[in-house]
Design a protein around this motif. Structure first.
Motif, PDB file in Angstrom:
ATOM      1  N   THR A 236      83.475  59.910  50.270  1.00  0.00           N
ATOM      2  CA  THR A 236      84.777  59.512  49.718  1.00  0.00           C
ATOM      3  C   THR A 236      85.687  60.716  49.537  1.00  0.00           C
ATOM      4  N   THR A 237      85.109  61.807  49.037  1.00  0.00           N
ATOM      5  CA  THR A 237      85.899  63.012  48.784  1.00  0.00           C
ATOM      6  C   THR A 237      86.400  63.638  50.080  1.00  0.00           C
ATOM      7  N   ILE A 238      85.515  63.799  51.041  1.00  0.00           N
ATOM      8  CA  ILE A 238      85.916  64.427  52.309  1.00  0.00           C
ATOM      9  C   ILE A 238      86.977  63.594  53.009  1.00  0.00           C
ATOM     10  N   ASN A 239      86.806  62.281  53.024  1.00  0.00           N
ATOM     11  CA  ASN A 239      87.796  61.427  53.682  1.00  0.00           C
ATOM     12  C   ASN A 239      89.149  61.479  52.976  1.00  0.00           C
ATOM     13  N   LYS A 240      89.112  61.579  51.653  1.00  0.00           N
ATOM     14  CA  LYS A 240      90.361  61.699  50.890  1.00  0.00           C
ATOM     15  C   LYS A 240      91.125  62.953  51.285  1.00  0.00           C
TER      16      LYS A 240
END
Length: 599
Positions: A236-240
Motif C-alpha cells: 500500500t505504501t509503495i503504491n501510494k
C-alpha cells in the motif's frame, strides 16, 4: 518532498553503421533517425547491498562464507567473503565511469553489529558507508534497535546523548547518504519518520527510490525501540508513493524493501526461474502486488542471495534481488532509462550477484578506519573470557537445534535458577538472536580456542536484559506451537531450549500439529497444563517478540542482568585453557522429516 541531486553524467558516443546486404551509405534522414533512436535511452547502473549489520571486519566462521558451485568440480563449496576493505574495492572496481552509477541498500546497515562498530553506536559503519559511496537506503528493523531518536541521529549527526563524543574535538557528522522510511510514521502527527523517497537524475532522466521496512517490525524489535511509531503495509505504501512520484514527473522508480524471500537453493547465483517459481516467502506476494511503474525491487532481511524475476500485477517479469548479508555479496543491476517517457525499460534490466572475495586488494581508507576504531576498542574487545575445544556454531548452523543456542539457553537457566534471581525452571533463546558462531581458529591473534569478549559480543550484541516470568503449562505448550504456526507458519522459528526440556517436532505435518504433544518432557516429566512454571528469556522474547505472544502473557516478571553478562559468566565458569568447553550434543529437539534453515 521531491529532491533532485545532480550526479556525474558522461556517456560515450559510439558510431554505428547500417548493413543492408551490401555496404550502403545512409541518407541524411536515415542517419538522423538512427542517431535519435541511439540516444533515446540512457544507461544506469545500480550497485546494491543489504543487511550489512556493521560487519566492518571480515565475518568469522560460516557467517563469513558464501556457497557457490566450483566450476572445476561442479561441487558446492564455501568461499570466504565479506569485510568492508574488500567490499569497497569490489564496488569501486564495478562502478562504470562512463555511465551513471547509484549505490543503494535495503536496510539493516547497522544494528546487531560486532563490537568494533557497536561500541561506538555504529558511527564507524556510517562513516564507512559514506566512504563507500552509498547514496540511499531503506531502513531495516535493526535500525530501530536503539529507538527512533538514535536512528535520526545516525542521519543528522551529533554526539550520543549519554555517551557523548568518543574523541576530543570530534563530533559525529551523520550520514551523507539518505535514509528512507515511507511506511514508518509518527503515531501522533502521522508524518513519516524519515523521507518516503529520494529522487536524483541519471543523464537528465529523473529516478526515484522508495524505501520501506517490513510491516511486522514491531514483532521483531523491542517495544521501546518502536515506541510511538506505526508501520504500514509495504505494498500500500509503495503504491501510494509511486503514484505521487509519477504525479511529480518521476517515471523511473525503484523500491528498496527490507523484506525478503527464501530461494530454493543456498547457492548465491541460483536461478529462480523465469516466473520466480524458485523463491518463496513474503517478498513474492509483495512483488506481485506492487505497481508496475516500479521497474526494479531491491530487498533484504532474510539474509539470502537471489537475483530473480517475479511477475508484476500485469504478469510482466520484474527484477527482485538480494545480496545475502554482512557485505559478502553485492548486486549489480544494469538498466536503460527511456529519455522520452522517463521510464525504466523493463526488458533491459539485468541483475547479477557478485562475491566479495578476500583475494582482492584491501581498500586502504577502510583499513585505516578499521584500525582506528579497533585500537580504541582493543582493551575491551581482546579480553579473554573463555575457551572452546572446537567450533560451536550458532547462526552458521542449519539445524533447528543449534549448538550455540544450547549453550546460551543453559547459561540463562543457570544464571536465573536461584530463587533470588527469579527461580527459573526452563530457559528459551530466540534463534535470530544468535548473530554469529564461536570459532576455534584464532583470527585476532589471541590463540586457537580462546574466546574474547569481542567474539562473545558478536554472538549476542543486543545486551537485552534477562527476564523470568510465570507461565502455565498450557502456555508453555502454546509457546512451542507458536514456533511453527501463526506468524511463524511460513518460516518456523524454533526456540533454543535449556537441557532439561525435550520434545519432538514432526516437520512432515503442518502448523501447530508439528509439535508432538505427548513427547514434551521437562526434567523428565510431562508438562502439567494447570501447573505454573518459571521461564527465563531475554526481554525481547519475553515481551512477545519474534511472534511469540505466549511469552507476553506471562506474569510475576523479574528483571535480571543482561544476556551478554550471563553468556560471558557461563563461559568463564565452564571453561579453562586445560578444560575447554565442548560443543553440546544436539539432543533436545528431535526432528522428524525435513529440517529448515532458520534466519
Amino acid at each position: 518532498m521531491l529532491t533532485v541531486r545532480s550526479r556525474r553524467t558522461a556517456l560515450a558516443v559510439v558510431a554505428a553503421a547500417g548493413l543492408f546486404g551490401t555496404v550502403a551509405v545512409p541518407t541524411a534522414a536515415q542517419a538522423a533517425d538512427a542517431n535519435a533512436k541511439r540516444h533515446r535511452t540512457v544507461n544506469l547502473q545500480l550497485l546494491a547491498i543489504n543487511d550489512f549489520h556493521g560487519n566492518l571486519e571480515p565475518p568469522a566462521g560460516s557467517s563469513g562464507t558464501i556457497k557457490e558451485v566450483d566450476p572445476a568440480t561442479g561441487q558446492v563449496v564455501s568461499t570466504p567473503a565479506g569485510g568492508i576493505e574488500y567490499l569497497a574495492t569490489e564496488l569501486r572496481k564495478a562502478r562504470i565511469p562512463a555511465d551513471d552509477s547509484i549505490t543503494v541498500a535495503a536496510g539493516d546497515i547497522v544494528g546487531a553489529s560486532p563490537l568494533t562498530s557497536a561500541l561506538f553506536h555504529d558511527e564507524p559503519t556510517i562513516e564507512a558507508m559514506d566512504e563507500l559511496g552509498l547514496d540511499v537506503t531503506s531502513v531495516g528493523n535493526h535500525e530501530f534497535d536503539q529507538g527512533a531518536a538514535e536512528l535520526l541521529r545516525k542521519q543528522e549527526g551529533g554526539c550520543h546523548p549519554t555517551d557523548g563524543c568518543y574523541e576530543p574535538g570530534r563530533t559525529f557528522k551523520g550520514a551523507n547518504f539518505n535514509y528512507l522510511s515511507a511506511n514508518v510514521t509518527d503515531e501522533k502527527t502521522g508524518k513519516t519518520l524519515l523521507p518516503p523517497y529520494w529522487v536524483t537524475k541519471s543523464q537528465g532522466v529523473k529516478i526515484g527510490f522508495i524505501g520501506v521496512t517490513l510491516e511486522g517490525t514491531p514483532n521483531i524489535v523491542t517495544a521501546e525501540g518502536v515506541k510511538g511509531l506505526k508501520f504500514a503495509n509495504e505494498v500500500t505504501t509503495i503504491n501510494k508513493y509511486a503514484a505521487e512520484l509519477k504525479a511529480e514527473g518521476v517515471n523511473s522508480i525503484v523500491a528498496l524493501i527490507h523484506e525478503g524471500g527464501y530461494p530454493a537453493s543456498s547457492v548465491y547465483n541460483y536461478d529462480c526461474g523465469p516466473a520466480g517459481q524458485g523463491i518463496s516467502g513474503p517478498i513474492v506476494d509483495i512483488a506481485r502486488k506492487i505497481d508496475p511503474a516500479v521497474g526494479a525491487i531491491v530487498t533484504g532481511h532474510t539474509h539470502n542471495a537471489y537475483a530473480c524475476s517475479i511477475p508484476d500485477p500485469n504478469g510482466v517479469p520484474r527484477s527482485v534481488t538480494s545480496a545475502a548479508s554482512f557485505g559478502r555479496l553485492f548486486t549489480e543491476i544494469d538498466m536503460k532509462l527511456d529519455k522520452t517517457t522517463g521510464e525504466i525499460v523493463r526488458p533491459s534490466v539485468k541483475a547479477e550477484n557478485h562475491v566479495v572475495r578476500r583475494t582482492v586488494e584491501k581498500a586502504p581508507d577502510m583499513t585505516a578506519l578499521i584500525d582506528h576504531y579497533a585500537k580504541l576498542a582493543a582493551p575491551i574487545a581482546n579480553r579473554p573470557i573463555g575457551y572452546i575445544s572446537a567450533d560451536i556454531n550458532g547462526r552458521g548452523s542449519s539445524d533447528l537445534e543449534k549448538p550455540l543456542g544450547d549453550v546460551i539457553a543453559d547459561a540463562q537457566l543457570e544464571a536465573l535458577a536461584p530463587a533470588d534471581k527469579g527461580g527459573a525452571q526452563v530457559a528459551f533463546m530466540n534463534p535470530g538472536g544468535l548473530r554469529s558462531d564461536l570459532v576455534y581458529k584464532a583470527s585476532g591473534g589471541e590463540g586457537d580456542g580462546v574466546v574474547t569478549y569481542g567474539e562473545a559480543f558478536t554472538v549476542q550484541p543486543f545486551t537485552n536484559m534477562m527476564q523470568v516470568k510465570t507461565l502455565t503449562g498450557a502456555q508453555l505448550v502454546q509457546l512451542l506451537q507458536q514456533q511453527v504456526s501463526g506468524l511463524n507458519g511460513a518460516a518456523p522459528k524454533v526456540l533454543q531450549v535449556s537441557s532439561n526440556l525435550h520434545y519432538t517436532l514432526d516437520m512432515r505435518k503442518t502448523g501447530a500439529d508439528r509439535v508432538v504433544l505427548d513427547s514434551i518432557r521437562l526434567n523428565g516429566a510431562p508438562v502439567d497444563p494447570a501447573a505454573k512454571y518459571r521461564v527465563a528469556a531475554n526481554e525481547f522474547l519475553a515481551g512477545g517478540g519474534d511472534g511469540f505472544p505466549a511469552f507476553a502473557a506471562g506474569t510475576d516478571k523479574l528483571v535480571g542482568v543482561s544476556d551478554l553478562a550471563v553468556f560471558t559468566a557461563y563461559l568463564a565458569a565452564h571453561s579453562s585453557a586445560s578444560s575447554p568447553l565442548k560443543p553440546p550434543a544436539q539432543d533436545r529437539v528431535k526432528v522428524l522429516g525435513p529440517g529448515s534453515d532458520i534466519d
